[in-house]
Write an enzyme that holds these catalytic residues in place. Structure first.
Site, PDB file in Angstrom:
ATOM      1  N   HIS A 161      43.946  38.879  34.566  1.00  0.00           N
ATOM      2  CA  HIS A 161      43.114  40.025  34.971  1.00  0.00           C
ATOM      3  C   HIS A 161      43.785  41.342  34.572  1.00  0.00           C
ATOM      4  CE1 HIS A 161      40.462  42.329  37.804  1.00  0.00           C
ATOM      5  NE2 HIS A 161      41.509  43.133  37.786  1.00  0.00           N
ATOM      6  N   GLU A 162      45.052  41.507  34.954  1.00  0.00           N
ATOM      7  CA  GLU A 162      45.738  42.780  34.673  1.00  0.00           C
ATOM      8  C   GLU A 162      45.856  43.021  33.170  1.00  0.00           C
ATOM      9  OE1 GLU A 162      45.992  44.831  36.904  1.00  0.00           O
ATOM     10  OE2 GLU A 162      45.800  43.543  38.658  1.00  0.00           O
ATOM     11  N   HIS A 195      42.984  44.676  31.736  1.00  0.00           N
ATOM     12  CA  HIS A 195      43.068  46.137  31.820  1.00  0.00           C
ATOM     13  C   HIS A 195      43.956  46.678  30.690  1.00  0.00           C
ATOM     14  CE1 HIS A 195      40.957  46.432  35.555  1.00  0.00           C
ATOM     15  NE2 HIS A 195      41.889  45.859  36.294  1.00  0.00           N
ATOM     16  N   HIS A 251      36.994  47.294  35.547  1.00  0.00           N
ATOM     17  CA  HIS A 251      36.469  46.237  36.411  1.00  0.00           C
ATOM     18  C   HIS A 251      35.017  45.897  36.103  1.00  0.00           C
ATOM     19  CE1 HIS A 251      39.746  46.633  39.690  1.00  0.00           C
ATOM     20  NE2 HIS A 251      40.039  45.729  38.775  1.00  0.00           N
TER      21      HIS A 251
END
Lengths: 82, 378
Positions: free
Chosen positions: B119-120, B123, B129
């Site tokens: 997930h990170e 980014h 998101h």
């Protein structure tokens, strides 16, 4: 004193909500004092924004589903533009 | 999916990363492995590559930290915030930080490092998101994720490919045509286009898959509307522009063909040992590609169609049957050329350009003529 207990839980939930909206939904400090204002308040709009984004029922209120969600582990990056 | 404001993205495809420090919750190998696996999730669906460096400034600096850790965005102790990361760019941008007050684990008994890292790192690559709860980029940690069957959601794939495009075509075999064709255009095909044709059609665990270029429609008989996905969202190693596909239900396996190669998939997993050459099935060297295939559940044999001929393959004995190829039109009256085919409800469905023929194998005749997209509730 169950009523006092319930009131304390509500306060703590509101604080948590306010912090959540400040951290992840760009709720400015300026509206801090309006957190209990009923009706068409900036806070209510931010709650609605959060509920919509997270796929919750959009009530604009701190209901139990919303409280459950904001207690869940999550990424620290805000959900809306900074 | 969304991007960061201003849509920052890396202007190069070869990125570097560095694991700056480690949590004590896991061994160094376990941390390295989780990070590598998390980067691979994104590398599989983009042209991006990731090289590890051990000194100096990498594009993506990965670190574990407690509370205030130098970026004025302190972590909050156990629970709630698990990590954060910065959009692509120089300096702190692109970096990913993990809250070391969490209990990091390689399973989901604590906080799974791979899931949070994937997930990170999304980014770090420029994804903001997502509002899709199925997406990896949804902001909440999902401890019920099935790690063994983890895959990006279509929303994640669409988001990252919006920034970087799809991965380059597989260089596996020079005989496999790799030039982009009209069928491989970036634009998703319109399911109700009356001129719609398919590359291949197959069943998969009770659903029907309609392949077209880089896309696949999944049609469940329980739902009216088909769902369109990129093939790479489910099977990153499968090529686009397939020629044929069929499901051997008794083996829970779908075989997908392109050129003179074929792949085997079981659910979302590509099977080891593939691609194989179609000549291992017994085709003569004159066959360069197949057009379609149908598995007949009752008989446990598969019909392969190429040009105006067909072959029959015994799935039990794993041999091509003698006496083939035969002319399609002789044994399937009314059927000439086949682009795609599958069996359902005891009927064979043959697709040719925008037409579809329903064929009764017992009566040996065409029972209905339909549009190719008749399954799409148009």
């Amino acid at each position: 004193h169950p009523l006092n207990g319930a009131a304390r839980r509500e306060d703590s939930g509101m604080e948590l909500l306010q912090q959540y909206l400040e951290n992840y939904y760009d709720l400015g400090k300026i509206v801090k004092q309006l957190v209990r204002t009923p009706g068409d308040s900036p806070v209510e709009k931010k709650i609605q924004e959060m509920q919509k984004f997270l796929g919750l029922k959009v009530t604009g209120k701190l209901d139990s589903d919303t409280l459950d969600i904001i207690r869940k582990p999550r990424c620290g990056v805000p959900d809306v533009g900074q | 999916f969304t991007q960061f404001p201003g849509m920052p993205k890396w202007r190069k495809n070869d990125l570097t990363y560095r694991v700056v420090n480690y949590t004590q919750d896991l061994s160094r190998d376990e941390v390295d492995s989780a990070i590598e696996k998390a980067l691979k999730v994104w590398a599989e669906v983009t042209p991006l590559t990731f090289s590890r460096i051990y000194d100096g400034e990498a594009d993506i600096m990965i670190s574990f930290a407690f509370r205030e850790h130098g970026d004025y965005i302190p972590f909050d102790g156990p629970g709630n915030v698990l990590g954060h990361a910065y959009a692509p760019g120089p300096g702190i941008n692109g970096d990913a930080h993990f809250d070391d007050d969490e209990l990091w684990t390689k399973d989901t008994t604590g906080t799974n490092l791979f899931l949070v890292a994937a997930h990170e790192l999304g980014h770090s690559l420029g994804l903001f998101h997502s509002a899709d709860p199925k997406a990896l980029m949804y902001p909440l940690y999902n401890s019920f994720t099935d790690l063994a069957r983890f895959r990006l959601s279509q929303d994640d794939v669409n988001g990252i490919q919006f920034l970087y495009g799809p991965p380059p075509a597989s260089p596996a075999d020079p005989k496999v045509p790799t030039e982009p064709s009209h069928q491989e255009s970036e634009t998703p095909p319109a399911s109700c286009d009356p001129a719609l044709s398919f590359d291949a059609v197959s069943t998969l665990r009770g659903e029907i898959l309609f392949f077209k270029g880089r896309h696949v429609w999944r049609k469940s008989l329980r739902t009216a509307e088909p769902e369109l996905y990129l093939i790479s969202a489910f099977w990153p190693a499968l090529p686009s522009g397939l020629d044929a596909a069929y499901e051997v239900t008794s083996k829970d396996t779908v075989f997908a063909f392109k050129g003179n190669q074929f792949w085997a998939i079981r659910g979302l997993e590509m099977q080891a040992g593939f691609p194989k050459s179609i000549y291992t099935l017994g085709f003569p060297a004159t066959v360069k590609k197949l057009d379609a295939a149908i598995f007949v559940k009752e008989k446990k044999w598969t019909y392969f169609f190429a040009e105006d001929q067909y072959w029959r393959f015994d799935e039990k004995k794993q041999v091509m049957e003698a006496g083939f190829p035969r002319k399609i039109s002789e044994d399937f009256p009314g059927v000439e050329k086949v682009d795609a085919a599958f069996e359902a409800f005891g009927f064979f469905y043959f697709f040719n350009e925008s037409s579809q023929l329903e064929f009764d194998p017992n009566a040996k005749k065409v029972t209905h003529t339909l549009k190719s997209n008749s399954w799409f509730n148009c």
